[in-house]
Design an enzyme around this catalytic site. Sequence first.
Site, mmCIF file in Angstrom:
data_model
loop_
_atom_site.group_PDB
_atom_site.id
_atom_site.type_symbol
_atom_site.label_atom_id
_atom_site.label_comp_id
_atom_site.label_asym_id
_atom_site.label_seq_id
_atom_site.Cartn_x
_atom_site.Cartn_y
_atom_site.Cartn_z
ATOM 1 N N ASN A 21 0.770 -1.346 -0.287
ATOM 2 C CA ASN A 21 -0.138 -0.106 0.386
ATOM 3 C C ASN A 21 1.148 1.233 0.316
ATOM 4 O O ASN A 21 1.470 1.642 0.754
ATOM 5 C CB ASN A 21 -0.555 0.065 0.696
ATOM 6 C CG ASN A 21 -1.752 1.055 1.420
ATOM 7 O OD1 ASN A 21 -2.040 2.044 0.290
ATOM 8 N ND2 ASN A 21 -2.441 0.920 1.825
ATOM 9 N N ARG A 79 -14.091 13.679 8.783
ATOM 10 C CA ARG A 79 -14.342 14.651 7.535
ATOM 11 C C ARG A 79 -15.721 14.740 8.229
ATOM 12 O O ARG A 79 -16.513 13.617 8.780
ATOM 13 C CB ARG A 79 -14.445 12.265 6.664
ATOM 14 C CG ARG A 79 -13.021 12.743 6.126
ATOM 15 C CD ARG A 79 -13.251 11.509 4.681
ATOM 16 N NE ARG A 79 -11.791 11.330 4.457
ATOM 17 C CZ ARG A 79 -12.377 9.937 4.378
ATOM 18 N NH1 ARG A 79 -12.993 9.343 4.785
ATOM 19 N NH2 ARG A 79 -10.692 9.494 4.293
ATOM 20 N N ARG A 104 -2.488 -2.697 -3.721
ATOM 21 C CA ARG A 104 -3.828 -1.681 -3.269
ATOM 22 C C ARG A 104 -3.334 -0.374 -4.413
ATOM 23 O O ARG A 104 -2.563 0.797 -3.930
ATOM 24 C CB ARG A 104 -3.874 -1.080 -1.716
ATOM 25 C CG ARG A 104 -5.354 0.141 -1.251
ATOM 26 C CD ARG A 104 -4.978 0.586 -0.450
ATOM 27 N NE ARG A 104 -6.374 1.391 -0.475
ATOM 28 C CZ ARG A 104 -6.926 2.142 0.952
ATOM 29 N NH1 ARG A 104 -5.351 3.096 0.933
ATOM 30 N NH2 ARG A 104 -6.941 2.884 0.559
ATOM 31 N N GLU A 109 -8.253 -6.292 5.207
ATOM 32 C CA GLU A 109 -7.920 -5.558 3.902
ATOM 33 C C GLU A 109 -6.931 -5.589 3.423
ATOM 34 O O GLU A 109 -6.548 -6.526 1.872
ATOM 35 C CB GLU A 109 -7.757 -3.735 3.740
ATOM 36 C CG GLU A 109 -9.559 -3.008 4.070
ATOM 37 C CD GLU A 109 -9.917 -1.743 3.721
ATOM 38 O OE1 GLU A 109 -9.696 -1.739 3.095
ATOM 39 O OE2 GLU A 109 -9.745 -1.362 5.199
ATOM 40 N N HIS A 166 -12.962 1.670 -0.052
ATOM 41 C CA HIS A 166 -12.925 0.791 0.214
ATOM 42 C C HIS A 166 -13.708 -0.847 0.134
ATOM 43 O O HIS A 166 -13.836 -1.904 0.860
ATOM 44 C CB HIS A 166 -12.981 0.806 2.106
ATOM 45 C CG HIS A 166 -11.636 2.288 2.207
ATOM 46 N ND1 HIS A 166 -10.786 1.951 2.828
ATOM 47 C CD2 HIS A 166 -12.163 3.255 2.408
ATOM 48 C CE1 HIS A 166 -10.020 2.913 2.962
ATOM 49 N NE2 HIS A 166 -10.858 4.056 3.180
#
Length: 400
Positions: free
Chosen positions: A7, A240, A90, A383, A179
């Site tokens: 990643n 966020r 990723r 993930e 995601h």
Amino acid sequence: MLILVINSGSSSLKFQLIDSEKKQMLVKGLCERIGIEEPFFDYENGGCSIHEPRQMDTHKDAVHILLETLLDPECGVIGSLDEIAAVGHRVVHGGPHFSHPALVTEETKEAILKSSGWCPLHNQANLTGIEVLEKAMPGVPQVAVFDTAFHQTMPPEAYMYGIPYEYFEKFDMRRYGFHGTSHEFVTRRAAEMTKHDPASFRLITCHLGNGSFFAAIKGGRCLDTSMGLTPLEGIMMGTRCGSIDPAIPPFIGKLGNCTPDEVDDILNKKSGMLGISGVSMDFRDIQAAAAEGNERARLAVKMFCYQAIKIIGSYIAALGGLDTLVFTAGVGENDEMIRKSICDGLAYSGIEIDQERNLIRRKEAILSTEDSAVEVFVIPTNEELSIAVQTAEVLKKTDA
Ligand code: ADP
């Protein structure tokens, strides 16, 4: 089959070496602050862990350190790089082009660059990782696994925004979701755990962490998801704002005399749980403050649960009912109070969870009672494992 999962960010590179068949992580690590001052190397291999400053001017230096460490007689786990069957990367944005993971070719790399539209920095950093690994491990297949791919099955009515059509036509401006590897992972596991027919069961995945997002999934195919063109949309998150009146950003700009980038910063980094509570972006700190009577911390938690209940309710409508609800990620796997509040708010749908079972943390579990009309699972997400498994699948298809 050993898969190296990468990643790559603009100044960091996370990695894991995973046995995709045994579904087992062998080592993991992180190269941090690449190209800036005080670069750092973190590595964990059971008994051997490294946490030390290392010179890393470029991603190439970082990859050199990581491969050298994997081969190290003391801390390493492999005798030769040939033991690594493939590298799974990723990639944040697959744009409208990628609905599946893809073997990296020159065409794939061009498409990754073209798809980067709304996350140019992310995709560029992912591409840097791919190119450095290609050179460092020539002949080893590289596979790109896209965050957006899982959501490509959404119908147009779910992914289109009510703005002039030309923005879609000219700029691919639409909902993409993110995601997907997390949703993919918990969906596969929920399909194994459910008592319903996995080919048609109606599932809602709730990934509640620093970044939080939901997906409505029917028979394994995504029908809708809460993140949008960017990860800012949906429920309020650690920092966020989530979905707000679209007129607010220009007002914030005018009130504070801020540039568009500064407004973006406020909405991405200073809002959400942090912005409301004023305490922290971390749910543990916020829950502790709420327990001590901090009203803004209490409000942040209430807002989070209320928004979750509204999103899940809208997905129950989109799916025409619900068979299975899954909680995952830091908050979803650990915070029994949040899970209880959300499930209590959905009681109208026949959801009933067992209070004892709900005390579970970081473990796979069934929370629902025998009488519950909806199964409720906790499935810890992974993930990296999802990327490793999908990479191995691409290899098998390529060999076939
Ligand atoms: P990310 O989106 O960065 O991957 P995680 O999935 O790791 O985030 O989730 C991080 C969040 O999970 C943090 O807000 C943290 O407070 C919360 N969390 C982690 N452990 C617990 C716990 N035991 N109880 C409540 N919240 C927790």
